[in-house]
Motif scaffolding. Structure first.
Motif, PDB file in Angstrom:
ATOM      1  N   LYS A 192      -3.108   7.481  -9.958  1.00  0.00           N
ATOM      2  CA  LYS A 192      -3.795   8.324  -8.969  1.00  0.00           C
ATOM      3  C   LYS A 192      -3.273   8.046  -7.571  1.00  0.00           C
ATOM      4  O   LYS A 192      -3.081   8.955  -6.761  1.00  0.00           O
ATOM      5  N   SER A 193      -3.031   6.761  -7.287  1.00  0.00           N
ATOM      6  CA  SER A 193      -2.609   6.398  -5.936  1.00  0.00           C
ATOM      7  C   SER A 193      -1.148   6.686  -5.664  1.00  0.00           C
ATOM      8  O   SER A 193      -0.716   6.631  -4.531  1.00  0.00           O
ATOM      9  N   ASN A 194      -0.388   6.959  -6.711  1.00  0.00           N
ATOM     10  CA  ASN A 194       1.030   7.199  -6.510  1.00  0.00           C
ATOM     11  C   ASN A 194       1.238   8.682  -6.258  1.00  0.00           C
ATOM     12  O   ASN A 194       1.158   9.503  -7.162  1.00  0.00           O
ATOM     13  N   GLN A 230      -5.857   4.376 -12.197  1.00  0.00           N
ATOM     14  CA  GLN A 230      -6.003   4.255 -10.747  1.00  0.00           C
ATOM     15  C   GLN A 230      -4.642   4.172 -10.072  1.00  0.00           C
ATOM     16  O   GLN A 230      -4.412   4.755  -9.010  1.00  0.00           O
ATOM     17  N   ALA A 231      -3.735   3.406 -10.693  1.00  0.00           N
ATOM     18  CA  ALA A 231      -2.410   3.250 -10.096  1.00  0.00           C
ATOM     19  C   ALA A 231      -1.683   4.593 -10.041  1.00  0.00           C
ATOM     20  O   ALA A 231      -1.046   4.932  -9.043  1.00  0.00           O
ATOM     21  N   SER A 258       6.705   7.032 -14.939  1.00  0.00           N
ATOM     22  CA  SER A 258       6.008   5.862 -14.399  1.00  0.00           C
ATOM     23  C   SER A 258       5.056   5.368 -15.479  1.00  0.00           C
ATOM     24  O   SER A 258       3.978   5.933 -15.687  1.00  0.00           O
ATOM     25  N   ALA A 317       0.836  -1.200   0.000  1.00  0.00           N
ATOM     26  CA  ALA A 317       0.000   0.000   0.000  1.00  0.00           C
ATOM     27  C   ALA A 317       0.864   1.240   0.000  1.00  0.00           C
ATOM     28  O   ALA A 317       1.918   1.272   0.593  1.00  0.00           O
ATOM     29  N   ARG A 318       0.399   2.226  -0.698  1.00  0.00           N
ATOM     30  CA  ARG A 318       1.065   3.525  -0.578  1.00  0.00           C
ATOM     31  C   ARG A 318       0.017   4.510  -0.119  1.00  0.00           C
ATOM     32  O   ARG A 318      -1.149   4.292  -0.290  1.00  0.00           O
TER      33      ARG A 318
END
Lengths: 323, 390, 513
Positions: B107-109, B104-105, B84, B26-27
């Motif tokens: 966004k979460s980074n 989504q990935a 990325s 999780a980040r």
């Protein structure tokens, strides 16, 4: 009185424009021959093992690529070591041999143990093999298209008989496919191995009790079916130019449909089914509304109609359920 | 009772294991307002079809983006850019799910400040809620559908594009046909994909408005046998317009057209067909194409060609422009040592790159479109495409 | 009469009793009526499973169904609270959607034994129907509680329509017709924005190739679900409902009738089981589930594109059903975790390596069936690798100068650096790696043909070549997300069918000829 041709042409479109009709027929026959060759492989394997070999379309694709590699090794389309048509012959032989061996290998490793398993097991295994072949082709050959460049290799000379126009390559395709089919029919009808094949497809256990080596017969069936698919792949590349790693899926589906239309398990049925399918596609594209977009849908309707009217296909034998 | 206790003990154990496992990956969830310290390396997101059916054009975009970033990193050693990359697999079976997962990935980074991509118009439609919710500004180098910048799209100020939209391409093409080629009968064939039908619709509408006779048809992208289709084309047609995406198919179509003896009809392609095999398939018939306005003499383009064995990869060039826009915007936003996604977004809107790869100054309008962008027209000389003017 | 005189109690230990068959007074000496010796030895074969695996299997079987559900439910509930939104989507929502679709397919394939290859058409229909009734594209904004039942019923009706003509078709023909139906649906969805109806004029039903965009989020009386967490919990609730429903159906009369139909349709018909009605019921049920999931998927994606409902997804869902074991409810969720989770793990080069090497060891262990041989093969491969590495670094410059595939953001982890000291990693390896791939296929086939010590010997270079092909070709960023993932899936399917056709959790079936 002068409106009669117009009236006739509503029900029979070719009446007004025969050259369009012949164009479509030639195109349909060429396509149909290729479908017939693929359908033969499906039918033969189904007749003997009652297995729908989903990997067959991808064997066809490998055949097309093998032909392309042979073409490159012989110097490429613009500068071959030997004359154009000899190159084509070499490509065909190489593809047929290579695909035959591939087919035998697939049978040995993916299907042999599943002969008595519930029906879904060899089906899924075939699906797995199909995926493996497609991905391997993508890894090894990339996603790009390769071109046979037939124009440079053997030229596009166009001939005509009256209103009917066709090119040399198209003629060769239809004739060659016909020759292969005749050879196969003779093989199955006249030779010992052919007789063994027919016996095995009728009743496998009884055949093995009669001293027929069932494993060998099945391997021969796969070899022949896959070799025909390989030849079909090379012919496709010659007539239509480009090959790529996903071409097997659609062609396999069409070959499959052809086999079903003609009666799966029957060799003359596969040939008839292929020709019928090719012509049906052509006429649907030409005459039916929005034909080029929806011709697959029309073919599907044709399939449903055939299955409703004759559930075991045009030339198939009605399946008797053993209790 | 004993069984139930054992069951509960087991599931508690599994729950603990799962939480520990997922905590490792999780980040912290990024919020658009959180500021990122601009250290010696800054991260940009990149949504591209690096694999899958569109990989051949996706890889062009990857090469251009990497080229631009490498050039930047050479001259800005204390402010390096890291990409990325998220593979969207445009055109693959679950392509939209991949694109959404990639968005989504990103966004979460929390390190990602802005995004370059996505390549397809459909992809952009599917992910715009996610990217907007993340607070990103994103610049695409190839999504040309008109609806992406309308008010209904709701992404003004977030979505930008470094390439002119379909309506412009369609207008340019229609003008060529009406004014220069003086057509009266046109046959349009789309390949049933979103990009193609959009272009075909625009051109058809313009031609019909000018009173020309238009026949519209479609063919599947997987089709290789065009002989039946070719048979349908009347010999009195002036131009066949094929806004397709796969140049080998177009080349095969032209060769089958020749086989049927209809080589006197001109063929016009679109930017997806800007490739040598399509150009070389002609003469006869005459082949035209429309393409992003890349300026071949520009310094960056020359440097790219030199580094890639003479190959210009023009389809990926606007993605290179998009990368330049994003990189420079981040640089400006980082002047005070910190940057948020909102700041970078605002800076993208203020972009001003003179003498760009596309041959004109890069500036964005309020909608996010290029101001002053226009499409280029090309004609084949039998081997490659050479520019022509209207 | 003491309490031990209950005629049903004949002193057998509880574990030897098969549920549902009452004991006879002379059970100890006579075989049970209606139970042949193969079935009677069922219990013995079960007890033969020894060791840790056997004990886990035994324990699992004895847990009440609610306990089994909780084992998966509790971690699932905790999961969104500890991970970020991106991971929730990738690992959570997609896995649940695939698992739910697999449950729907289980009804058709697992319970009733009908080979439906057009299942994705129902899924797509549900998604498009939801979009038709609740999106910005069409301007209608119905509420979820109204849309969901309508779509489910409509999809069930479609299932009935498809099922009816298929009644006459036997096994393989059913597969063909349903496959075509699936393709026809995709074709229709792709082109249905320009259909000319005689009275209505041009109608746009599905948005065509552009897809139906702006699909509304699920809207329950004004409460819109807009976060990934929300959708995850909705999907979880749906899963609990569907699993419960399936479990109850499986143990009901209908479930038993479906099993009879699956095993032998002719015998079932002779026993006056309404075969036709059951087939249509299976189709309708499966279609209804697919329609419901279609709504969920559509609202998560906010875009319905025709290509999403094509063969690719069908293969994935079939892989999940088959891997888990057709008809097993636990198997589906485990298989969904494997089929969706593993390729996602492979995305990150550092994690992906663990997956590959662990998987390799597990596979070797399964096929070698003995610790000794496994250690010999692994040790041999290590030694082989070092020897080759040593020779290559002396002889060939380019041979060892390449870098292992690593995460661009965090660099190479310890495993990557360790591998770079063991495995030959040339720069521009593609040509050699292609040949290595070819050699790998041949070696694997050869090792299958051999047995005993020869096999162990051949496996040593095979393992090394596999690692070589992996590091230099299959794991590279170009291939890992596309062909490698599919390659692994295909290999799993082939190997699974040959080694364990019943899947992970299925029961072995004997085809009585």
């Amino acid at each position: 009185m002068q409106h009669v041709p117009d009236l006739i042409s509503i029900f029979f479109p070719p009446w007004k424009n025969w050259s369009f009709f012949w164009d479509l027929t030639v195109s349909g026959l060429t396509r149909g021959s290729i479908y017939a060759l693929i359908a033969l492989g499906y039918s033969m394997v189904y007749g003997i093992l009652k297995l729908l070999n989903f990997a067959h379309g991808d064997v066809y694709m490998i055949g097309a690529f093998l032909g392309w590699f042979m073409l490159q090794w012989l110097g490429g389309p613009s500068d071959p070591f030997i004359s154009g048509w000899f190159v084509v012959a070499c490509m065909l032989l190489f593809a047929m041999l290579g695909c035959g061996v591939l087919g035998v290998g697939i049978e040995r490793f993916a299907y042999r143990r599943l002969r008595d398993a519930p029906r879904i097991a060899p089906l899924i295994s075939a699906l797995g093999v199909s995926i493996i072949l497609q991905s391997s082709a993508q890894i090894l050959f990339g996603t790009g298209f390769r071109n046979y460049q037939t124009e440079t290799l053997v030229g596009f000379s166009i001939h005509n008989v009256g209103d009917v126009f066709f090119s040399t390559v198209q003629l060769v395709t239809v004739l060659l496919a016909g020759a292969l089919m005749v050879a196969l029919t003779l093989f199955v009808a006249r030779t010992r191995v052919g007789k063994a094949m027919r016996a095995t497809s009728f009743d496998r256990e009884a055949a093995s009790m009669m001293g027929i080596d069932v494993d060998r017969v099945i391997s021969v069936t796969f070899f022949i079916g896959s070799a025909l698919a390989g030849a079909a792949g090379v012919m496709f590349g010659l007539v239509f130019g480009q090959i790529y790693n996903l071409m097997g899926f659609l062609a396999g589906l069409k070959g499959f449909t052809a086999a079903v239309i003609g009666g799966i398990g029957s060799i003359p049925g596969a040939m008839l089914g292929g020709i019928v399918l090719g012509l049906a596609e052509s006429y649907a594209t030409g005459y039916l509304p929005q034909g080029s977009t929806f011709h697959d849908l029309y073919v599907f309707l044709l399939l449903i109609i055939v299955l409703i009217v004759r559930p075991s296909g045009l030339l198939g034998t009605p399946a008797i359920q053993k209790v | 009772m004993k069984k139930l206790l054992v069951a509960v003990a087991a599931l508690v154990g599994v729950a603990v294991a799962a939480s520990v496992g997922s905590a490792g990956t999780a980040r912290t969830a990024a919020s658009s307002a959180s500021a990122v310290t601009c250290g010696s390396s800054r991260t940009i997101g990149f949504l591209v079809p690096a694999t899958g059916p569109a990989a051949s054009i996706g890889q062009q975009q990857v090469r251009w983006a990497k080229f631009v970033v490498n050039q930047w990193n050479k001259t800005h050693k204390t402010a390096k850019i890291v990409i990325s990359q998220q593979d969207t697999q445009l055109g693959a079976a679950n392509g939209s799910a991949q694109a959404l997962a990639g968005a989504q990935a990103l966004k979460s980074n929390s390190k990602v400040l802005a995004v370059v991509g996505a390549a397809g118009s459909n992809e952009n439609k599917g992910i715009r809620q996610t990217l907007k919710g993340a607070g990103f500004g994103w610049v695409t180098g190839s999504a040309t559908a008109d609806e992406l910048t309308t008010t209904e799209a709701g992404t003004r100020g977030y979505f930008f594009r470094a390439v002119p939209p379909d309506s412009q391409q369609g207008t340019t093409v229609a003008n060529l046909m009406i004014d220069k080629l003086k057509v009266s009968k046109v046959y349009i064939i789309d390949d049933e994909e979103a990009y193609s039908t959009g272009l075909a619709d625009t051109v058809e509408a313009k031609l019909k408005a000018a009173g020309k006779s238009v026949t519209r048809d479609g063919v599947s992208q997987q089709e290789s046998d065009f002989s039946a289709l070719v048979a349908k084309i009347d010999r009195s047609t002036n131009v066949i317009y094929i806004p397709w995406q796969l140049s080998p198919k177009a080349a095969a179509f032209v060769s089958q057209l020749k086989q049927a003896g209809k080589g006197s009809i001109a063929v016009m392609g679109s930017d997806g067909l800007y490739a040598d095999d399509f150009a070389a398939a002609g003469n006869p018939p005459t082949i035209y194409d429309s393409m992003f306005p890349v300026s071949p003499g520009q310094a960056d383009v020359k440097a790219y060609e030199k580094a890639h064995g003479g190959n210009g990869d023009f389809f990926g060039a606007p993605t290179g422009v998009a990368t330049q826009v994003v990189v420079q915007a981040i640089d400006r936003a980082c002047k005070d040592g910190k940057a948020t996604r909102a700041e970078v977004r605002a800076q993208i809107a203020k972009t001003n790159i003179p003498k760009s790869i596309l041959g004109f100054t890069i500036k964005f309008t309020k909608n996010g479109e290029l101001s002053g962008g226009k499409f280029g027209l090309y004609k084949s000389n039998g081997k490659i495409f050479l520019p022509i003017s209207l | 009469m003491s309490e031990h005189d209950d005629p049903r109690d004949v002193g057998l230990p509880e574990e030897r009793r098969i549920e549902g068959i009452p004991a006879r007074p002379d059970e100890a000496t006579q075989p049970r009526v209606g139970v042949d010796s193969w079935v009677a030895s069922h219990e013995e074969r079960r007890q033969q499973a020894t060791g840790i695996g056997g004990r886990i299997q035994d324990w699992w079987r004895r847990t009440p169904p609610i306990g089994r559900l909780l084992v998966f439910l509790v971690p699932a509930i905790i999961f969104p609270l500890v991970s970020n939104s991106g991971n929730i989507y990738r690992y959570g929502i997609l896995t649940l959607i695939y698992a739910l679709l697999a449950y729907g397919l289980t009804i058709v394939v697992g319970f009733a034994g009908l080979l439906d290859l057009g299942y994705m058409a129902f899924f797509g229909f549900g998604a498009y129907a939801y979009g038709f009734l609740a999106s910005q594209h069409t301007g209608r904004h119905w509420q979820a509680l109204l849309v969901l039942p309508v779509v489910v019923i409509a999809t069930a009706a479609l299932g009935i329509i498809l099922g009816s003509p298929s009644l006459r078709l036997l096994g393989d023909y059913l597969a063909i017709v349903t496959l075509f139906f699936g393709q026809a649906f995709v074709l229709f969805a792709n082109n249905a924005n320009r259909i000319d109806f005689p009275f209505f004029g041009e109608v746009d039903l599905t948005g065509g190739a552009q897809g139906l965009e702006g699909v509304d989020p699920l809207n329950f009386f004004g409460y819109k679900i807009s976060t990934n967490k929300g959708y995850f919990y909705v999907a979880l609730i749906m899963m609990v409902l569907i699993v419960t429903m399936l479990h109850l159906v499986n143990n009901s009369r209908t479930g038993r009738a479906w099993r009879a139909l699956r095993e032998d349709p002719l015998a079932a018909e002779v026993l006056s089981i309404p075969v036709k009605r059951l087939k249509i019921l299976a189709f309708a049920f499966g279609a209804a589930v697919a329609g419901l999931i279609g709504c969920l998927y559509s609202s998560v994606q906010t875009l319905d594109a025709p290509g999403d409902y094509d063969i690719g997804l069908l293969i994935t869902i079939y892989a999940i059903v088959i891997l888990g074991g057709a008809g097993s409810l636990t198997g589906v969720i485990v298989a969904a975790l494997i089929v969706n989770g593993v390729p996602e793990l492979l995305r990150n080069p550092n994690n992906g390596r663990y997956v590959f090497y662990l998987g390799l060891i597990l596979v070797l262990w399964y096929f070698l069936k003995s610790w000794k041989r496994l250690l010999i093969v692994l040790g041999g491969a290590l030694a082989f690798g070092f020897v080759v590495y040593g020779i290559t670094s002396l002889v060939w410059d380019r041979g060892t100068s390449g870098a292992p595939v690593a995460d661009p953001e965090t660099g190479a982890n310890w495993l990557a650096t360790a591998i770079s000291h063991w495995m030959v990693l040339p720069t521009n390896a593609t040509q050699i790696a292609n040949w290595a791939y070819f050699a790998l296929v041949l070696l694997i086939m050869a090792s299958t043909l051999m047995s005993g010590w020869w096999r162990t010997l051949v496996l040593i270079p095979t393992v090394w070549v596999a690692a070589f092909a992996w590091e230099n070709l299959l794991f590279t960023p170009d291939q890992i997300n596309g062909p490698t993932r599919l390659l692994l899936l295909g290999t799993v399917l082939v190997v699974l069918m040959n080694a364990r056709p019943q899947g992970l959790f299925g029961t072995a079936r004997v085809e009585i000829v």
